[in-house]
Design a protein around this motif. Structure first.
Motif, PDB file in Angstrom:
ATOM      1  N   VAL A 604      -3.001  15.042 -17.605  1.00 36.07           N
ATOM      2  CA  VAL A 604      -1.638  15.526 -17.388  1.00 36.07           C
ATOM      3  C   VAL A 604      -0.821  14.479 -16.642  1.00 36.07           C
ATOM      4  O   VAL A 604       0.339  14.226 -16.972  1.00 36.07           O
ATOM      5  CB  VAL A 604      -1.667  16.854 -16.610  1.00 36.07           C
ATOM      6  CG1 VAL A 604      -0.253  17.259 -16.188  1.00 36.07           C
ATOM      7  CG2 VAL A 604      -2.290  17.954 -17.465  1.00 36.07           C
ATOM      8  N   ARG A 605      -1.424  13.862 -15.645  1.00 37.25           N
ATOM      9  CA  ARG A 605      -0.713  12.851 -14.858  1.00 37.25           C
ATOM     10  C   ARG A 605      -0.289  11.678 -15.727  1.00 37.25           C
ATOM     11  O   ARG A 605       0.804  11.141 -15.590  1.00 37.25           O
ATOM     12  CB  ARG A 605      -1.609  12.376 -13.713  1.00 37.25           C
ATOM     13  CG  ARG A 605      -0.987  11.307 -12.842  1.00 37.25           C
ATOM     14  CD  ARG A 605      -1.787  11.116 -11.551  1.00 37.25           C
ATOM     15  NE  ARG A 605      -3.173  10.790 -11.815  1.00 37.25           N
ATOM     16  CZ  ARG A 605      -3.627   9.549 -11.998  1.00 37.25           C
ATOM     17  NH1 ARG A 605      -2.780   8.534 -11.981  1.00 37.25           N
ATOM     18  NH2 ARG A 605      -4.905   9.317 -12.198  1.00 37.25           N
ATOM     19  N   LEU A 606      -1.158  11.269 -16.646  1.00 38.07           N
ATOM     20  CA  LEU A 606      -0.836  10.142 -17.510  1.00 38.07           C
ATOM     21  C   LEU A 606       0.273  10.466 -18.501  1.00 38.07           C
ATOM     22  O   LEU A 606       0.900   9.566 -19.057  1.00 38.07           O
ATOM     23  CB  LEU A 606      -2.088   9.681 -18.262  1.00 38.07           C
ATOM     24  CG  LEU A 606      -3.131   8.952 -17.398  1.00 38.07           C
ATOM     25  CD1 LEU A 606      -4.431   8.790 -18.159  1.00 38.07           C
ATOM     26  CD2 LEU A 606      -2.598   7.602 -16.961  1.00 38.07           C
ATOM     27  N   THR A 610       7.483   9.381 -15.923  1.00 32.77           N
ATOM     28  CA  THR A 610       7.622   8.317 -14.929  1.00 32.77           C
ATOM     29  C   THR A 610       6.372   7.460 -14.908  1.00 32.77           C
ATOM     30  O   THR A 610       6.424   6.232 -14.849  1.00 32.77           O
ATOM     31  CB  THR A 610       7.875   8.922 -13.539  1.00 32.77           C
ATOM     32  OG1 THR A 610       9.048   9.725 -13.590  1.00 32.77           O
ATOM     33  CG2 THR A 610       8.052   7.825 -12.498  1.00 32.77           C
ATOM     34  N   ASN A 611       5.213   8.140 -14.984  1.00 34.44           N
ATOM     35  CA  ASN A 611       3.935   7.429 -14.963  1.00 34.44           C
ATOM     36  C   ASN A 611       3.825   6.488 -16.157  1.00 34.44           C
ATOM     37  O   ASN A 611       3.432   5.332 -16.033  1.00 34.44           O
ATOM     38  CB  ASN A 611       2.803   8.470 -14.999  1.00 34.44           C
ATOM     39  CG  ASN A 611       1.479   7.892 -14.531  1.00 34.44           C
ATOM     40  OD1 ASN A 611       1.228   6.699 -14.661  1.00 34.44           O
ATOM     41  ND2 ASN A 611       0.643   8.761 -14.006  1.00 34.44           N
ATOM     42  N   ILE A 612       4.173   6.994 -17.326  1.00 31.33           N
ATOM     43  CA  ILE A 612       4.096   6.189 -18.543  1.00 31.33           C
ATOM     44  C   ILE A 612       4.993   4.965 -18.424  1.00 31.33           C
ATOM     45  O   ILE A 612       4.619   3.848 -18.773  1.00 31.33           O
ATOM     46  CB  ILE A 612       4.486   7.037 -19.773  1.00 31.33           C
ATOM     47  CG1 ILE A 612       3.422   8.120 -20.018  1.00 31.33           C
ATOM     48  CG2 ILE A 612       4.643   6.165 -21.010  1.00 31.33           C
ATOM     49  CD1 ILE A 612       3.825   9.136 -21.060  1.00 31.33           C
ATOM     50  N   ASP A 660      -2.268   1.845  -8.672  1.00 29.76           N
ATOM     51  CA  ASP A 660      -2.794   3.081  -9.257  1.00 29.76           C
ATOM     52  C   ASP A 660      -2.887   4.182  -8.205  1.00 29.76           C
ATOM     53  O   ASP A 660      -2.548   5.330  -8.454  1.00 29.76           O
ATOM     54  CB  ASP A 660      -4.169   2.827  -9.873  1.00 29.76           C
ATOM     55  CG  ASP A 660      -4.667   4.035 -10.640  1.00 29.76           C
ATOM     56  OD1 ASP A 660      -4.076   4.351 -11.689  1.00 29.76           O
ATOM     57  OD2 ASP A 660      -5.629   4.677 -10.185  1.00 29.76           O
ATOM     58  N   GLY A 661      -3.338   3.808  -7.004  1.00 25.59           N
ATOM     59  CA  GLY A 661      -3.430   4.799  -5.945  1.00 25.59           C
ATOM     60  C   GLY A 661      -2.074   5.336  -5.553  1.00 25.59           C
ATOM     61  O   GLY A 661      -1.883   6.536  -5.380  1.00 25.59           O
ATOM     62  N   ALA A 662      -1.103   4.415  -5.425  1.00 21.15           N
ATOM     63  CA  ALA A 662       0.256   4.849  -5.087  1.00 21.15           C
ATOM     64  C   ALA A 662       0.836   5.724  -6.181  1.00 21.15           C
ATOM     65  O   ALA A 662       1.494   6.730  -5.923  1.00 21.15           O
ATOM     66  CB  ALA A 662       1.144   3.624  -4.848  1.00 21.15           C
ATOM     67  N   LEU A 663       0.571   5.341  -7.418  1.00 18.83           N
ATOM     68  CA  LEU A 663       1.081   6.100  -8.561  1.00 18.83           C
ATOM     69  C   LEU A 663       0.467   7.487  -8.604  1.00 18.83           C
ATOM     70  O   LEU A 663       1.132   8.482  -8.879  1.00 18.83           O
ATOM     71  CB  LEU A 663       0.763   5.342  -9.848  1.00 18.83           C
ATOM     72  CG  LEU A 663       1.391   5.860 -11.140  1.00 18.83           C
ATOM     73  CD1 LEU A 663       2.906   5.839 -11.022  1.00 18.83           C
ATOM     74  CD2 LEU A 663       0.933   5.016 -12.316  1.00 18.83           C
ATOM     75  N   HIS A 664      -0.816   7.551  -8.289  1.00 22.95           N
ATOM     76  CA  HIS A 664      -1.497   8.848  -8.282  1.00 22.95           C
ATOM     77  C   HIS A 664      -0.883   9.776  -7.236  1.00 22.95           C
ATOM     78  O   HIS A 664      -0.611  10.949  -7.505  1.00 22.95           O
ATOM     79  CB  HIS A 664      -2.981   8.636  -7.989  1.00 22.95           C
ATOM     80  CG  HIS A 664      -3.742   9.914  -7.792  1.00 22.95           C
ATOM     81  ND1 HIS A 664      -3.978  10.793  -8.825  1.00 22.95           N
ATOM     82  CD2 HIS A 664      -4.301  10.456  -6.686  1.00 22.95           C
ATOM     83  CE1 HIS A 664      -4.660  11.826  -8.370  1.00 22.95           C
ATOM     84  NE2 HIS A 664      -4.862  11.647  -7.076  1.00 22.95           N
ATOM     85  N   ARG A 665      -0.642   9.246  -6.045  1.00 18.92           N
ATOM     86  CA  ARG A 665      -0.058  10.086  -4.999  1.00 18.92           C
ATOM     87  C   ARG A 665       1.368  10.490  -5.350  1.00 18.92           C
ATOM     88  O   ARG A 665       1.831  11.570  -5.007  1.00 18.92           O
ATOM     89  CB  ARG A 665      -0.083   9.342  -3.659  1.00 18.92           C
ATOM     90  CG  ARG A 665      -1.481   9.189  -3.073  1.00 18.92           C
ATOM     91  CD  ARG A 665      -1.423   8.669  -1.639  1.00 18.92           C
ATOM     92  NE  ARG A 665      -0.915   7.318  -1.556  1.00 18.92           N
ATOM     93  CZ  ARG A 665      -1.670   6.243  -1.690  1.00 18.92           C
ATOM     94  NH1 ARG A 665      -2.952   6.360  -1.941  1.00 18.92           N
ATOM     95  NH2 ARG A 665      -1.143   5.033  -1.588  1.00 18.92           N
ATOM     96  N   PHE A 666       2.074   9.598  -6.063  1.00 12.08           N
ATOM     97  CA  PHE A 666       3.465   9.877  -6.419  1.00 12.08           C
ATOM     98  C   PHE A 666       3.573  10.967  -7.475  1.00 12.08           C
ATOM     99  O   PHE A 666       4.488  11.786  -7.444  1.00 12.08           O
ATOM    100  CB  PHE A 666       4.111   8.591  -6.918  1.00 12.08           C
ATOM    101  CG  PHE A 666       5.535   8.778  -7.383  1.00 12.08           C
ATOM    102  CD1 PHE A 666       6.555   8.998  -6.478  1.00 12.08           C
ATOM    103  CD2 PHE A 666       5.840   8.743  -8.739  1.00 12.08           C
ATOM    104  CE1 PHE A 666       7.854   9.179  -6.910  1.00 12.08           C
ATOM    105  CE2 PHE A 666       7.137   8.921  -9.174  1.00 12.08           C
ATOM    106  CZ  PHE A 666       8.147   9.134  -8.247  1.00 12.08           C
ATOM    107  N   THR A 667       2.642  10.986  -8.408  1.00 15.39           N
ATOM    108  CA  THR A 667       2.805  11.869  -9.569  1.00 15.39           C
ATOM    109  C   THR A 667       1.926  13.097  -9.533  1.00 15.39           C
ATOM    110  O   THR A 667       2.067  13.962 -10.371  1.00 15.39           O
ATOM    111  CB  THR A 667       2.478  11.107 -10.870  1.00 15.39           C
ATOM    112  OG1 THR A 667       1.133  10.599 -10.793  1.00 15.39           O
ATOM    113  CG2 THR A 667       3.435   9.962 -11.075  1.00 15.39           C
ATOM    114  N   LYS A 668       1.012  13.191  -8.574  1.00 11.76           N
ATOM    115  CA  LYS A 668       0.124  14.360  -8.620  1.00 11.76           C
ATOM    116  C   LYS A 668       0.850  15.598  -8.120  1.00 11.76           C
ATOM    117  O   LYS A 668       1.801  15.537  -7.389  1.00 11.76           O
ATOM    118  CB  LYS A 668      -1.134  14.120  -7.805  1.00 11.76           C
ATOM    119  CG  LYS A 668      -0.949  14.168  -6.292  1.00 11.76           C
ATOM    120  CD  LYS A 668      -2.277  14.015  -5.608  1.00 11.76           C
ATOM    121  CE  LYS A 668      -2.138  14.112  -4.097  1.00 11.76           C
ATOM    122  NZ  LYS A 668      -3.426  14.004  -3.429  1.00 11.76           N
TER     123      LYS A 668
END
Length: 668
Positions: A604-606, A610-612, A660-668
């Motif tokens: 779902v996050r991917l 914004t993530n894409i 990736d870590g920053a992106l994960h925290r941003f989009t989760k």
């Protein structure tokens, strides 16, 4: 003082100060709080209640039953800020007079078992501070590792820690954040390791080592086991509204139902206190998912009821507007038990034909007719024509269904009329599937005092799929929100989360749960007037108000202290399960190959736009770095290149992991 030189306590000591942090967006304390405080009071000498935000008069009076020390403050720094203010306001000299100072908040419910069991056990342990549960240390990303730590909903500080310079400086210099994640990383996560490194000792009532092979967070993902096997006295409120996606990362989704059923069936804890705590403060869509508010009932057998279950009076209201569908309507009306009063809501000119159809189908029971108009369709038939029956106080539970999904107007919208006919099948099968099924639905209300309404599951097939993408509001959120405001209903709404309402208005409900909707005094004039074409065809408009009323009912039930749920027959559950599995498999098959191996949350996050976008830009940067490498260092001799390449790859890996870590925290 009863703290011994080895830091243990006398088992019967009550020389404790409890700082209890309370927060509610409306300033109202749920009913579980006095139960919690009643369990605590025999084990402490003083209670300080510190309120983040506001406190209504009723809740203040409740707290005053337990203490005269009540502090109301702005919600700055969350519970950590509240603890700091209370500790400093009481003062270190006063705090030194207690064997233990406990900082706890209202995120835990209990006691399920007497607190005396826990206090007696923990008094034996020679520690400087302790808690009920701990989070086992783990690496949560390439950039971050959480150390093992006592969870901060309950921190008990012994005299030896409270009187230390290190502890006092810790609180005096702290500047708590009002961001939940930052606050957790600032206080809860580092606190245990910080004081352990200074030589202070700690422990928890529940052995975190026992659960570490299974979960670093058993309080969240194995709550029933903690209560059943280790007699944990509390459980977390967050369990009941946390995202189902989070649970799917760690479980099969069973944690909440196991916990609730254990509490309900195996303990004397009043589970109605859970509903009271949840319904006033949380989005009912979250509650529906975490609590799995989907009931499957047998159609050819009657579930037994406990002797304590109340006998409920019931009625069924059936709106007939399509004479061509009388055979289907009669088939389902025959499933209304004799013990349930039957009302047919229809236009006067249709009554003779309906009576004839009843006789032809052998339905000889008493039937009462309620006159209605075409204007307002199924909404006016229920909220105008049937209002007096619903508000009469005669019935504990009422069912309602209609035949509009069989109309020519509806079927003509599709290339195949079977699309609309299938909606009708889903609605009526799961509302009036059989007499046994109806008895089971009524039994469901008898066994669940906080159940306000149940309806068939939402429809996803064919063109109805779009109505649930991304949620089922389908353009009616603002209108529904305005309608709820007119009704005086204030509950959490979120356009990003689907409703848990009877969208097609075929459902069973408690009149007391929907009273505000019926007391609104609707009239036929509130709805659009049908139009008549030159050929005599009557066109009934698909007006927004009807959809808004339909989306409001679940939230109205919530506002009255009842929860809405979905229900289906055991036979239809087979169809529903396979249909949703096929739908999920087809959607997964359409995902690009890079999703292979991902968990549900990662998938779902991917998909996040914004993530894409960020990842696409990251690929461009990566290709740019590779181009520069080939045209610079890549042209050097191998003995020189290889060491540089190794260091370059390591550095690149760190950058990628950081992003990736920053992106994960941003989009989760």
């Amino acid at each position: 003082m009863s703290q011994h030189d080895d830091k243990t306590l006398d088992p019967d000591t009550t020389n404790r100060l409890v700082i209890f942090c309370f927060y509610d967006r409306n300033g109202h304390a749920a009913k579980f709080i006095p139960r919690l405080l009643e369990g605590l009071m025999p084990h402490l000498r003083r209670l300080v209640v510190i309120v983040n935000g506001k406190l209504d008069d009723e809740s203040r009076a409740m707290f005053e039953r337990f203490t005269q020390y009540i502090i109301v403050r702005d919600n700055v720094g969350l519970d950590t800020g509240a603890y700091k203010q209370a500790l400093l306001q009481v003062g270190w000299d006063q705090l030194a007079q207690f064997d233990e100072v406990i900082c706890m908040n209202d995120t835990c419910l209990g006691p399920v078992y007497p607190f005396s069991e826990m206090f007696t056990e923990m008094a034996k342990r020679p520690v400087d501070f302790w808690g009920i549960t701990a989070y086992a240390g783990e690496k949560v990303s390439e950039l971050e590792t959480f150390p093992t730590h006592v969870q901060a909903y309950w921190h008990a500080y012994r005299h030896s820690l409270v009187t230390s310079t290190a502890f006092q400086e810790y609180w005096e210099t702290m500047e708590p954040s009002s961001d939940y994640a930052a606050n957790t990383r600032q206080h809860e996560i580092p606190f245990t390791l910080h004081f352990e490194n200074l030589g202070f000792t700690w422990d928890t009532y529940i052995d975190w080592r026992k659960y570490r092979p299974y979960s670093s967070y058993p309080l969240m993902f194995m709550p029933m086991e903690l209560l059943r096997d280790d007699r944990c006295p509390v459980f977390k409120r967050r369990l009941f509204f946390e995202s189902s996606m989070l649970f799917m990362e760690h479980t099969a989704g069973q944690a909440m139902t196991e916990l609730y059923e254990f509490l309900h069936d195996k303990t004397d804890y009043d589970t109605d206190l859970i509903w009271d705590a949840l319904l006033q403060s949380y989005n009912v869509a979250d509650l529906r998912q975490s609590m799995h508010l989907d009931y499957v009932l047998p159609a050819n057998a009657v579930n037994p009821l406990p002797d304590s279950a109340p006998q409920l009076s019931s009625a069924f209201l059936y709106n007939i507007a399509v004479p061509q569908a009388l055979d289907v309507s009669m088939r389902y009306l025959a499933n209304v038990p004799e013990t349930t009063d039957l009302y047919i809501v229809t236009q006067d000119e249709l009554v003779p034909g309906i009576k004839e159809a009843l006789a032809e189908h052998g339905i000889t029971r008493d039937v009462q007719f309620l006159p209605t108009q075409a204007r307002g369709r199924e909404a006016s038939a229920l909220f105008v024509a049937s209002r007096d029956v619903v508000l009469s106080g005669k019935y504990d539970v009422i069912g309602y269904a209609h035949d509009h999904m069989l109309s020519n107007e509806e079927t003509s919208r599709f290339a195949h009329g079977s699309v609309a006919l299938s909606v009708n099948y889903k609605l009526l099968e799961n509302t009036l599937g059989s007499q046994d099924y109806v008895r089971n639905v009524l039994g469901l209300f008898a066994k669940n005092a906080c159940l306000g309404q149940v309806c068939p599951p939402q429809t996803y097939h064919s063109v109805y799929f779009h109505a649930h993408h991304p949620t089922d509001w389908n353009g009616h959120f603002d209108g529904t929100q305005a309608l709820l405001g007119q009704l005086g209903v204030s509950v959490p709404l979120d356009p990003s989360k689907s409703s848990v309402s009877a969208l097609c208005q075929c459902f069973w409900f408690r009149p007391v749960a929907l009273r505000p909707l019926f007391e609104h005094n609707w009239s036929y004039e509130d709805f659009a007037q049908p139009t008549v074409a030159e050929d005599g065809t009557v066109a009934i408009p698909d007006e927004p108000l009807i959809h808004q009323i339909a989306r409001a009912n679940g939230y109205v039930a919530q506002s009255q202290g009842y929860y809405p749920a979905f229900v289906m027959t055991d036979a239809f559950a087979r169809i529903e399960t396979d249909s949703l599995t096929v739908l999920l498999d087809s959607l997964l098959a359409a995902l690009p190959p890079e999703h292979v191996g991902n968990t549900p949350t990662e998938t779902v996050r991917l998909q996040n736009t914004t993530n894409i976008s960020v990842r696409s830009k990251g690929k461009l940067v990566h290709r740019g770095i590779r181009w520069m490498w080939r045209h610079t260092f890549g042209r050097l001799p191998a003995p020189i290149v290889q060491p540089i390449a190794a260091k370059g790859h390591a550095a690149e890996l760190k950058v990628v992991n950081a992003v990736d870590g920053a992106l994960h925290r941003f989009t989760k």
